[in-house]
Design an enzyme around this catalytic site. Sequence first.
Site, PDB file in Angstrom:
ATOM      1  N   PRO A   1       0.812  -1.222   0.000  1.00 54.30           N
ATOM      2  CA  PRO A   1       0.000   0.000   0.000  1.00 54.30           C
ATOM      3  C   PRO A   1       0.845   1.272   0.000  1.00 54.30           C
ATOM      4  O   PRO A   1       1.641   1.503   0.903  1.00 54.30           O
ATOM      5  CB  PRO A   1      -0.824  -0.102   1.280  1.00 54.30           C
ATOM      6  CG  PRO A   1      -0.394  -1.348   1.973  1.00 54.30           C
ATOM      7  CD  PRO A   1       0.766  -1.926   1.271  1.00 54.30           C
ATOM      8  N   GLU A   2       0.677   2.083  -1.056  1.00 48.72           N
ATOM      9  CA  GLU A   2       1.293   3.409  -1.125  1.00 48.72           C
ATOM     10  C   GLU A   2       0.143   4.420  -1.158  1.00 48.72           C
ATOM     11  O   GLU A   2      -0.993   4.070  -0.869  1.00 48.72           O
ATOM     12  CB  GLU A   2       2.186   3.508  -2.365  1.00 48.72           C
ATOM     13  CG  GLU A   2       3.264   2.420  -2.398  1.00 48.72           C
ATOM     14  CD  GLU A   2       4.167   2.491  -3.621  1.00 48.72           C
ATOM     15  OE1 GLU A   2       4.270   3.568  -4.209  1.00 48.72           O
ATOM     16  OE2 GLU A   2       4.758   1.466  -3.986  1.00 48.72           O
TER      17      GLU A   2
END
Length: 286
Positions: free
Chosen positions: A2-3
């Site tokens: 997750p960015e």
Amino acid sequence: MPELPEVETIVADLRPHLVGRTIERCELSFPTIVRHPEPEEFVDAVTGMRIESLGRRGKYILIAFAPPSAAPTPLHEGGGPLLVVHLGMSGQLRLVDPAAPLQKHTHAIFFLDDGKQLRYRDPRRFGRLLLGTQDALLHAKKMPRLGPEPIDPEYEAEQLYRELRRRRAPLKAVLLDQKAIAGVGNIYADESLYRARLRPARLANTVSKQSARRLHDALRESLVLAIANRGSSVDTYRDAWGEIGGQQEQLLVYGRAGEPCYNCGRPLSSVRIAGRTTVFCRNCQH
DNA sequence: TTAAATTCCTGTAAGC
DNA sequence: TGCTTACAGGAATTTA
């Protein structure tokens, strides 16, 4: 992993379902996932809290609680208490029906007043939960002083240029530095550098103003497109409903080492920069 | 002060 | 086929 786009997707999905809800109970099956305050205090403090708003800062999910009595506090002004969630590599925050089967590595469950459960799951346990005001968490060094939001309309190319000029590290390393720019990780660092036609190993302080502008624009393009496509599920990323994103189908270089460059057709190279696998085109990026 | 190396952790995939 | 080993990476921490 997750960015910014993945975190943004989760926050936007959860917002209408969580705002106004009260946490009636909290169960920690793996207390060390809570990094601040002590797990016992965390559980006590979070119990009975009413969720006022949801936000995102970099890769951090910010769940703001209504202040006990006084007037509502704006989310980013460090006033009210926040439940902060960082998903690390493999963290998942899901809103589920209580009948949903309990998945392995579920470390925390928040029981809401509408009967639903907000579950935090994280097989690799690189993620963490925090509770406190923005100021307190900053002061306790539980959260870093994050750099600007790359998709903020106020964020200008000139700001990026100044940051790059004062850094002697490779461009890739600067993009990954959350204190320089918030929310960019390995996927979107490579994607942005490819779009900007800049080599990841290029030293940041050697870029021209024009190159900085290209990188600034490329960062926004990569991130905004990924948000529109609900994030990249290249590893274990799932949204708040357990569904995969769509951006992994559209990635230009990440995960494509050895495959042909979409621009020139030559095989993409893979090197290690700042401890991270980095994919780029030797022909198109300078 | 900044940059690089080290550490944490498990699932997955490659290799024998 | 089944076991062992290497690898993936965000960011706090340590070292240079």
